[in-house]
Design a protein around this motif. Structure first.
Motif, PDB file in Angstrom:
ATOM      1  N   CYS A  51     -12.188  12.392 -19.899  1.00  0.00           N
ATOM      2  CA  CYS A  51     -12.156  11.582 -18.683  1.00  0.00           C
ATOM      3  C   CYS A  51     -11.460  12.433 -17.631  1.00  0.00           C
ATOM      4  O   CYS A  51     -10.252  12.311 -17.421  1.00  0.00           O
ATOM      5  N   PRO A  52     -12.200  13.272 -16.951  1.00  0.00           N
ATOM      6  CA  PRO A  52     -11.530  14.241 -16.082  1.00  0.00           C
ATOM      7  C   PRO A  52     -10.836  13.601 -14.886  1.00  0.00           C
ATOM      8  O   PRO A  52     -10.011  14.241 -14.246  1.00  0.00           O
ATOM      9  N   GLY A  53     -11.137  12.347 -14.608  1.00  0.00           N
ATOM     10  CA  GLY A  53     -10.483  11.691 -13.478  1.00  0.00           C
ATOM     11  C   GLY A  53      -9.102  11.165 -13.793  1.00  0.00           C
ATOM     12  O   GLY A  53      -8.398  10.702 -12.916  1.00  0.00           O
ATOM     13  N   VAL A  54      -8.754  11.208 -15.069  1.00  0.00           N
ATOM     14  CA  VAL A  54      -7.465  10.635 -15.465  1.00  0.00           C
ATOM     15  C   VAL A  54      -6.434  11.765 -15.542  1.00  0.00           C
ATOM     16  O   VAL A  54      -6.682  12.773 -16.196  1.00  0.00           O
ATOM     17  N   GLY A  55      -5.333  11.565 -14.895  1.00  0.00           N
ATOM     18  CA  GLY A  55      -4.314  12.606 -14.870  1.00  0.00           C
ATOM     19  C   GLY A  55      -2.951  12.094 -15.295  1.00  0.00           C
ATOM     20  O   GLY A  55      -2.841  11.071 -15.981  1.00  0.00           O
ATOM     21  N   ASP A  56      -1.952  12.803 -14.855  1.00  0.00           N
ATOM     22  CA  ASP A  56      -0.580  12.492 -15.245  1.00  0.00           C
ATOM     23  C   ASP A  56      -0.189  11.041 -14.978  1.00  0.00           C
ATOM     24  O   ASP A  56       0.455  10.399 -15.803  1.00  0.00           O
ATOM     25  N   THR A  68       0.838  -1.189   0.000  1.00  0.00           N
ATOM     26  CA  THR A  68       0.000   0.000   0.000  1.00  0.00           C
ATOM     27  C   THR A  68       0.876   1.243   0.000  1.00  0.00           C
ATOM     28  O   THR A  68       2.020   1.218   0.453  1.00  0.00           O
ATOM     29  N   PHE A  69       0.317   2.284  -0.507  1.00  0.00           N
ATOM     30  CA  PHE A  69       1.052   3.532  -0.606  1.00  0.00           C
ATOM     31  C   PHE A  69       0.173   4.663  -0.105  1.00  0.00           C
ATOM     32  O   PHE A  69      -1.024   4.661  -0.323  1.00  0.00           O
ATOM     33  N   SER A  70       0.827   5.609   0.517  1.00  0.00           N
ATOM     34  CA  SER A  70       0.056   6.745   0.995  1.00  0.00           C
ATOM     35  C   SER A  70      -0.169   7.731  -0.131  1.00  0.00           C
ATOM     36  O   SER A  70      -1.067   8.544  -0.070  1.00  0.00           O
ATOM     37  N   ARG A  71       0.643   7.621  -1.163  1.00  0.00           N
ATOM     38  CA  ARG A  71       0.489   8.579  -2.254  1.00  0.00           C
ATOM     39  C   ARG A  71       0.330   7.843  -3.568  1.00  0.00           C
ATOM     40  O   ARG A  71       0.974   6.830  -3.832  1.00  0.00           O
ATOM     41  N   LYS A  72      -0.534   8.426  -4.378  1.00  0.00           N
ATOM     42  CA  LYS A  72      -0.842   7.782  -5.648  1.00  0.00           C
ATOM     43  C   LYS A  72       0.391   7.735  -6.550  1.00  0.00           C
ATOM     44  O   LYS A  72       0.619   6.751  -7.242  1.00  0.00           O
ATOM     45  N   ASP A  73       1.176   8.792  -6.514  1.00  0.00           N
ATOM     46  CA  ASP A  73       2.328   8.798  -7.417  1.00  0.00           C
ATOM     47  C   ASP A  73       3.331   7.735  -7.025  1.00  0.00           C
ATOM     48  O   ASP A  73       4.006   7.171  -7.878  1.00  0.00           O
ATOM     49  N   ASP A 126      -7.161   7.431 -12.672  1.00  0.00           N
ATOM     50  CA  ASP A 126      -5.831   6.896 -12.950  1.00  0.00           C
ATOM     51  C   ASP A 126      -5.735   5.407 -12.644  1.00  0.00           C
ATOM     52  O   ASP A 126      -5.030   4.670 -13.331  1.00  0.00           O
ATOM     53  N   MET A 127      -6.440   5.000 -11.610  1.00  0.00           N
ATOM     54  CA  MET A 127      -6.342   3.596 -11.206  1.00  0.00           C
ATOM     55  C   MET A 127      -6.836   2.684 -12.322  1.00  0.00           C
ATOM     56  O   MET A 127      -6.191   1.695 -12.647  1.00  0.00           O
ATOM     57  N   GLY A 128      -7.995   3.022 -12.876  1.00  0.00           N
ATOM     58  CA  GLY A 128      -8.525   2.207 -13.956  1.00  0.00           C
ATOM     59  C   GLY A 128      -7.614   2.216 -15.160  1.00  0.00           C
ATOM     60  O   GLY A 128      -7.306   1.165 -15.746  1.00  0.00           O
ATOM     61  N   VAL A 129      -7.154   3.399 -15.518  1.00  0.00           N
ATOM     62  CA  VAL A 129      -6.257   3.496 -16.670  1.00  0.00           C
ATOM     63  C   VAL A 129      -4.954   2.760 -16.384  1.00  0.00           C
ATOM     64  O   VAL A 129      -4.372   2.135 -17.271  1.00  0.00           O
ATOM     65  N   ASP A 181      -5.448   9.906 -27.647  1.00  0.00           N
ATOM     66  CA  ASP A 181      -6.317  11.072 -27.529  1.00  0.00           C
ATOM     67  C   ASP A 181      -6.457  11.433 -26.055  1.00  0.00           C
ATOM     68  O   ASP A 181      -7.053  10.686 -25.284  1.00  0.00           O
ATOM     69  N   LEU A 182      -5.878  12.558 -25.704  1.00  0.00           N
ATOM     70  CA  LEU A 182      -5.885  12.992 -24.304  1.00  0.00           C
ATOM     71  C   LEU A 182      -6.664  14.292 -24.139  1.00  0.00           C
ATOM     72  O   LEU A 182      -6.393  15.073 -23.231  1.00  0.00           O
ATOM     73  N   SER A 183      -7.622  14.498 -24.996  1.00  0.00           N
ATOM     74  CA  SER A 183      -8.338  15.766 -24.979  1.00  0.00           C
ATOM     75  C   SER A 183      -9.000  16.043 -23.646  1.00  0.00           C
ATOM     76  O   SER A 183      -9.632  15.164 -23.053  1.00  0.00           O
ATOM     77  N   TYR A 184      -8.850  17.244 -23.199  1.00  0.00           N
ATOM     78  CA  TYR A 184      -9.512  17.750 -22.006  1.00  0.00           C
ATOM     79  C   TYR A 184      -9.166  16.944 -20.754  1.00  0.00           C
ATOM     80  O   TYR A 184      -9.987  16.794 -19.855  1.00  0.00           O
ATOM     81  N   LEU A 185      -7.975  16.422 -20.693  1.00  0.00           N
ATOM     82  CA  LEU A 185      -7.523  15.758 -19.478  1.00  0.00           C
ATOM     83  C   LEU A 185      -6.708  16.747 -18.651  1.00  0.00           C
ATOM     84  O   LEU A 185      -6.024  17.609 -19.199  1.00  0.00           O
ATOM     85  N   PRO A 186      -6.776  16.600 -17.353  1.00  0.00           N
ATOM     86  CA  PRO A 186      -6.003  17.515 -16.500  1.00  0.00           C
ATOM     87  C   PRO A 186      -4.536  17.099 -16.406  1.00  0.00           C
ATOM     88  O   PRO A 186      -3.999  16.938 -15.321  1.00  0.00           O
ATOM     89  N   ILE A 187      -3.915  16.911 -17.527  1.00  0.00           N
ATOM     90  CA  ILE A 187      -2.523  16.456 -17.489  1.00  0.00           C
ATOM     91  C   ILE A 187      -1.588  17.657 -17.546  1.00  0.00           C
ATOM     92  O   ILE A 187      -1.944  18.727 -18.034  1.00  0.00           O
ATOM     93  N   THR A 188      -0.393  17.446 -17.042  1.00  0.00           N
ATOM     94  CA  THR A 188       0.622  18.490 -17.062  1.00  0.00           C
ATOM     95  C   THR A 188       1.877  17.945 -17.738  1.00  0.00           C
ATOM     96  O   THR A 188       1.844  16.866 -18.333  1.00  0.00           O
ATOM     97  N   ASP A 189       2.956  18.667 -17.601  1.00  0.00           N
ATOM     98  CA  ASP A 189       4.173  18.218 -18.281  1.00  0.00           C
ATOM     99  C   ASP A 189       4.790  16.993 -17.632  1.00  0.00           C
ATOM    100  O   ASP A 189       5.776  16.475 -18.121  1.00  0.00           O
ATOM    101  N   LYS A 190       4.198  16.512 -16.536  1.00  0.00           N
ATOM    102  CA  LYS A 190       4.806  15.359 -15.871  1.00  0.00           C
ATOM    103  C   LYS A 190       4.697  14.083 -16.698  1.00  0.00           C
ATOM    104  O   LYS A 190       5.556  13.221 -16.623  1.00  0.00           O
TER     105      LYS A 190
END
Lengths: 529, 675
Positions: free
Chosen positions: B194-199, A397-402, B173-176, B216-225
């Motif tokens: 899919c606004p729940g999907v991020g970096d 388990t992890f406390s952080r998602k990253d 992110d978990m599902g992806v 296709d990552l349109s309208y995702l809250p992704i950043t440069d990470k």
């Protein structure tokens, strides 16, 4: 003697609660209160701290006081004090004696002398007071007289001891030859945090049994115990002659030979506390905490000098950098390893040894899954346990998602696990497996509990003895037995029983007060059985 | 009963000539069947001819598009070789349906389209993933209730190559992450909206699925990470970052060293990307870049144009709704690559000068979009038609300053045009006549061209025989003669819009009924059209799928009955403001694939009639109703219908009288000027 023994037994029942102890003692030991003439007998209940202050001022003297105090029905205390003093990290001994063994310091000497002077004056006053009170009618005059005598004797002994120790510090070369005298114990006190009286007696680098053992041998029967304990102390004292702080840690890549390698034995590593209060015997892991604690014992501990971090002046002398080696053969942190990587501090050694070479006996009470060998790790974990909602398919388990995603990116086949409340049976079996595993673990814990208790260390051995003799399971599990030191001691000995079985009773833990539990005046026999 | 009889008659016919078909091998019949793709009814008819045809057709069919989920088990039993199942027409697909499908198809199933179905969960997907080992494509778009656990179950489909998850709002992110770990062969994945999907999810996807071609990552809250790992994808060709507001110039700097294979980059609506970020494209990854979409983005300045200057393969650029400058457009004109496609729609700053300087060098342009470039005039059209003679598509809706003479040039110079949108322009019959010279024309949009009359439209029928799409919305000058010319000359017409052409009568519809391919017919606000005309359309245009007869007040129940009988492909109908009553509505229930129904302001509609019709039309997924019915009908009814997969939209609009077309346009212009 009857009275003493009774008191002793009482005292042992409350080993670490200094107030109770002194409360009981005070009624029997009015002379202590006479330090302060204005105090009346009715008030003797409270001045216990003062009494202690009087006794305690010089930790290294405790050992010396001890014989006399055995007479004055304070064996338990002295016993603890002994250990405390022995275990004291050198730097914590801010008192003049702390430095004396290292090398001769005129200032220290002056301090010592002035202190002695003060002490003699106090004693003088005391005697005056006793003389003045002779005329007064008191409840139990005989008893009081006897106690007064004891007190005076004790104080005198203390003064003599300090005198000798002061003199002894002038002759560093005589240190070891003076083994039969108390100053050597004082030296013990100086020998740094590494000097931990947890010797099992099996590994012997240098045995310094002579000092404690012989000194205490002529004391009352109780001191046999201490002698035992002293006898078993094994330590490479020479290496620690110039004890130093571990603050100055340079870079990791020290060329071999540029530093001094110290190797503590595992018993020393696993000893719970390294700093002990000379008065009440309470153990501390940090000197700073002890110093804070000492403030409660009297105003003299509240001075800036007493509270200051001790021992800075000694850093002026040129010393080799110290690095530590793990005693576990084959470990990368062991000095015999090809790619030896030294550990920086004693704390590092302790944590390393426990984490790497000890059972993980602390199980998180929340998840019943995670196990730790260092209690601080457990506490850190428990703070976050349950909050670790990011779960990998491997069960981590992890406390952080990253962190979870970093883990998954790193390992093949690992996949994020969707929390149970969301999944519908897909992850079910795995979780059930975990659950049962956890419950098994609980079983194991209980088991190890019992097994370590039976032979994990002297304390526990004593516990067993008590149990056998008394047939009282409640006392076995009574909170008394699990007072701080004892509890820690038990927990910090997660080794299988066979390892220590032969030396279990010869090894005395600091908090092993309960060995005299309800056994009255024959603690030794009990212990030595 | 009736069907049975038909089969019997066919069989008796066949028995006479049975020996003829014995000479045809199965393979030959398969090839014949391959051509029977136009109308689904055709194959149905074929299979009903005889038992052997039935069997052969069952063997041949690879694609299945069922209308309702109830019959799926039987249908799958009949068609054992189905590899592609499109369930978009089924209003309700449950886990049970998916389990049935997966058990019936097993490893033959390669592709399944579940976009638009909401009733399934992880269990159904798990059974699909476990049983259908060869499943390669799955479309889960719009499964707004789908959760991570369901997506995690899908991760068992190890051979998945294409996955659409657009608008799956619940997944995170978990599902992806599960998909990334499970479906290592993914080549295409769409995570649009899919606004729940991020970096983290996207990053893991890029780390684990090395074969991704299209992302296709349109309208995702992704950043440069997550971008560095994306840019490390070796085969990435199509990257859509539309509306990713978290991405800026620094993020794109990674493009300098990776993504050599990139062919298409969409960074529209990314306001934080300027020429600085784009300049990293020329560093390395732009080598194969063919299309770049910068719509709704940063200003097209000289610097931006220069930053893209050296892309050797660039063919298409879209600058829709970007603030443009003269210098920027001129610099684009100097690019080394020759553009094929250019879109400047809604770039209000485009002028004659900038457009001509841009187009001077790009003579090979095929597609040009200058919609709403309201500053350009005759000169621009002159220049466009002069330099870009190979144009196949010209979209210039609402270029209001372009005079009617300019449209003559289009027809004269750009003969290869296939698609023309001159909606809301000043084009007149002369211009239209010229435009009709483009014999390849397939799509012609003439909406709100008030200057056009029958004379012009007749030219369409005479010249544009390949026309597929004709939009005559509010071309009020047109009457029956124009439409009949079109109907006669354009047999392949599939879509026609004659909305608000108020002079159109039934005769137009009767002539249009010859266009057997017609699938979309819109005749809003044509008060002269009656049920007779509609019946003709229904009989003639069997493909009809969309029908809008809103405000055709003369159409009543008599029109619905032939519609219900013949237009078995009808999926969408708008009957608002018509004279249809309960009876007509109820008769529509026989159209099994009817999905969308808009019935506002039907005077003859009673609550009970509506309830009966709604219950009878089992395939409905969307119904637009007047809000008053909400209280008139029991709530339980709506709950029942919603459980069947139907969504209700309640409207509370007042009845509005129709305006005079000229007046309407003036009103429109007023509104636009206010804006």
């Amino acid at each position: 003697m009857d009275h003493k023994e009774k008191l002793c037994a009482d005292a042992w029942e409350n080993p670490s609660s200094g107030n109770d102890l002194t409360g009981k003692i005070s009624s029997d030991c009015p002379p202590f209160a006479i330090f302060k003439p204005q105090l009346h007998q009715q008030k003797w209940e409270d001045p216990s701290i003062l009494d202690y202050g009087g006794i305690r001022i010089e930790p290294s003297f405790q050992e010396f006081n001890q014989p006399s105090e055995t007479q004055t029905s304070l064996p338990c205390n002295s016993n603890n004090d002994t250990k405390m003093a022995d275990r004291e990290d050198g730097r914590m001994c801010e008192t003049p004696q702390a430095n004396k063994s290292q090398d001769w310091d005129p200032r220290t000497m002056l301090n010592n002398l002035s202190y002695l002077e003060q002490k003699i004056h106090q004693l003088q006053d005391l005697v005056h007071l006793i003389v003045g009170r002779r005329g007064q009618v008191l409840g139990r005059p005989d008893e009081l007289v006897a106690q007064q005598q004891q007190l005076i004797t004790a104080d005198l002994t203390s003064i003599i001891a300090q005198l000798i120790s002061t003199a002894g510090s002038l002759l560093p070369s005589v240190k070891h030859t003076l083994s039969t005298t108390t100053p050597s114990i004082g030296q013990f006190g100086q020998l740094g945090g590494s000097f931990v009286p947890s010797g099992v007696g099996t590994d012997a680098s240098v045995k310094l049994q002579n000092s404690n053992g012989s000194k205490l041998a002529d004391q009352s029967n109780q001191t046999d115990l201490i002698s035992n304990y002293g006898t078993e102390q094994n330590y490479s004292v020479e290496e620690h002659e110039s004890k130093d702080e571990e603050d100055a840690d340079e870079g990791e890549n020290l060329p071999p030979g540029s530093y001094e390698i110290l190797q503590l034995e595992k018993e020393e590593i696993l000893a719970p506390h390294t700093h002990f209060c000379a008065i009440c015997g309470k153990g501390f892991k940090r000197d700073a905490n002890l110093r804070m604690h000492m403030r409660g014992h009297g105003d003299e501990y509240k001075t800036p000098a007493a509270l200051a971090k001790p021992n800075k002046e000694s850093s002026s002398e040129p010393t080799l950098i110290k690095r530590y080696s793990c005693p576990y053969a084959g470990c990368k942190r062991n000095k015999d390893h090809k790619k030896f990587q030294p550990l920086k501090t004693i704390l590092c050694v302790k944590n390393h040894y426990k984490r790497t070479h000890c059972d993980k006996s602390y199980t998180c009470s929340r998840c019943n899954t995670k196990k730790f060998s260092v209690i601080a790790d457990l506490k850190t974990h428990e703070k976050h346990c349950g909050k670790d909602k990011w779960l990998c398919s491997c069960g981590t388990t992890f406390s952080r998602k990253d962190k979870l995603f970093g883990h998954i990116a790193l390992f093949q086949g690992h996949t994020p696990a969707i929390p149970l409340d969301e999944t519908k049976g897909t992850q079910g079996p795995a979780d059930h497996g975990e659950g049962s595993e956890a419950s098994n673990r609980v079983g194991n814990i209980n088991f190890s509990f019992g097994s370590t208790a039976s032979g994990g260390g002297g304390v526990v051995q004593n516990l067993m003895d008590v149990k056998e003799s008394i047939n009282d399971p409640t006392s076995y599990f009574s909170p008394l037995n699990f007072e701080t030191c004892n509890f820690d001691g038990f927990h910090e000995f997660p080794r299988p029983p066979f390892e220590d079985s032969e030396s279990s009773f010869s090894f005395l833990m600091p908090g092993s007060c309960n060995y005299t539990h309800k056994t009255g005046g024959e603690p030794n026999s009990n212990n030595l059985e | 009963m009736k069907r049975q009889r038909t089969i019997v008659t066919f069989n008796s016919n066949m028995n006479n000539n049975n020996h003829l078909f014995h000479f045809l091998s199965e393979e030959i019949i398969f090839i014949i069947l391959d051509f029977l793709n136009q109308n689904p009814i055709d194959k149905k008819a074929f299979s009903l001819a005889c038992k052997s045809f039935y069997a052969i057709e069952a063997k041949h069919r690879k694609k299945l598009k069922p209308l309702c989920s109830e019959h799926i088990p039987k249908v799958l039993n009949r068609y054992p070789h189905v590899s592609h199942i499109d369930l978009t027409l089924c209003p309700r697909i449950t886990d049970t349906s998916l389990t049935t499908i997966s058990n019936a198809c097993m490893s033959s199933l390669r592709s399944i389209d579940l976009s638009g179905s909401n009733c399934f969960s992880g269990a159904g997907l798990l059974s699909l993933a476990v049983n259908c080992k060869n499943l390669v494509e799955i479309d889960l778009s719009n499964a707004t209730e789908l959760r991570d656990s369901a997506v995690a179950a899908l991760a068992e489909a190890k051979n998945l190559e294409k996955l659409w998850l657009g608008r799956c709002k619940q997944i995170t992110d978990m599902g992806v992450g599960c998909i990334a770990v499970g479906c290592r062969k993914l080549r295409l994945i769409s995570l649009k909206w899919c606004p729940g999907v991020g970096d983290l999810g996207v990053g893991l996807l890029a780390v684990k699925c090395k074969d991704i071609r299209s992302l296709d990552l349109s309208y995702l809250p992704i950043t440069d990470k997550c971008l560095p790992s994306i840019f490390k994808l070796q085969y990435l060709e199509d990257l859509v970052l539309e509306g990713c507001f978290g991405i800026d110039d620094d993020s794109l700097s990674g493009l300098k060293h990776g993504c050599k294979s990139l062919k298409k980059l969409d960074i529209s609506s990314c306001q934080n990307i300027t020429h600085v970020g784009l300049s990293s494209l020329t560093g390395g990854s732009g080598g194969f870049l063919e299309q770049i979409i910068l719509s709704h983005g940063s200003p097209v300045t000289l610097a931006l144009a220069d930053s893209l200057k050296k892309l050797p393969m660039l063919q298409s650029i879209k600058l829709d709704d970007c603030p443009v400058t003269y210098a920027g457009l001129k610099a684009i004109g100097n690019w080394c690559a020759s553009l094929r496609e250019l879109s400047l729609s809604k770039c209000a700053e485009v002028t004659n000068e900038s457009l001509s300087s841009l187009l001077t060098k790009h003579k090979d342009l095929r597609k040009l979009d200058i919609t709403c470039c309201r500053k350009i005039t005759y000169a621009s059209i002159d220049h466009i038609t002069n330099s870009c003679t190979a144009l196949t598509s010209l979209r210039m809706e609402s270029c209001t300053l372009v005079p009617r003479e300019a449209f003559v040039l289009i027809g004269q110079r750009c003969q290869f045009l296939e698609e023309i949108d001159i909606t809301d322009n000043e084009v007149d019959d002369e211009g239209l006549k010229s435009i009709c010279r483009c014999s390849n024309l397939s799509s012609l949009k003439l909406g709100i061209c008030l200057n056009i009359t029958d004379e012009g439209v007749a030219n369409i029928g005479m010249r544009c025989s390949k026309l597929v799409e004709l939009d005559l919305y509010r071309c009020t000058g047109i009457s029956d003669s124009g439409i009949s010319a079109v109907a006669n000359g354009c047999p392949g017409l599939e879509m026609i819009n004659i909305a608000y052409c108020k002079d159109i009568t039934d005769s137009s519809l009767i002539s249009l009924s010859k266009c057997s391919s017609l699938n979309t017919f819109e005749s809003r606000g044509c008060p002269l059209i009656t049920s007779l005309g509609l019946a003709a359309i229904a009989v003639g245009c069997k493909q009809l799928a969309k029908l809008d007869i809103k405000k055709c007040s003369s159409i009543d129940d008599a029109g619905m009955i032939p519609l219900a009988h013949f237009s078995q492909n009808l999926r969408q109908i708008n009957l608002s403001y018509s004279s249809v009553t309960d009876v007509g509505l109820l008769s529509l229930a026989s159209i099994s694939c009817l999905q969308s129904l808009t019935i506002l302001h039907l005077k003859g509609l009673s609550p009970s009639g509506l309830a009966a019709a709604l219950l009878a039309c089992r395939g409905l997924t969307k119904v637009k109703l007047q809000a008053t019915f909400k209280t008139l009908l029991p709530q339980a009814l709506f709950e029942h219908l919603e459980a069947r997969g139907c969504v209700f939209q309640w409207r509370d609009k007042f009845f509005r009288a129709e305006l005079d077309p000229q007046c309407w346009k003036i009103q429109l212009q007023d509104i636009m000027q206010l804006r």
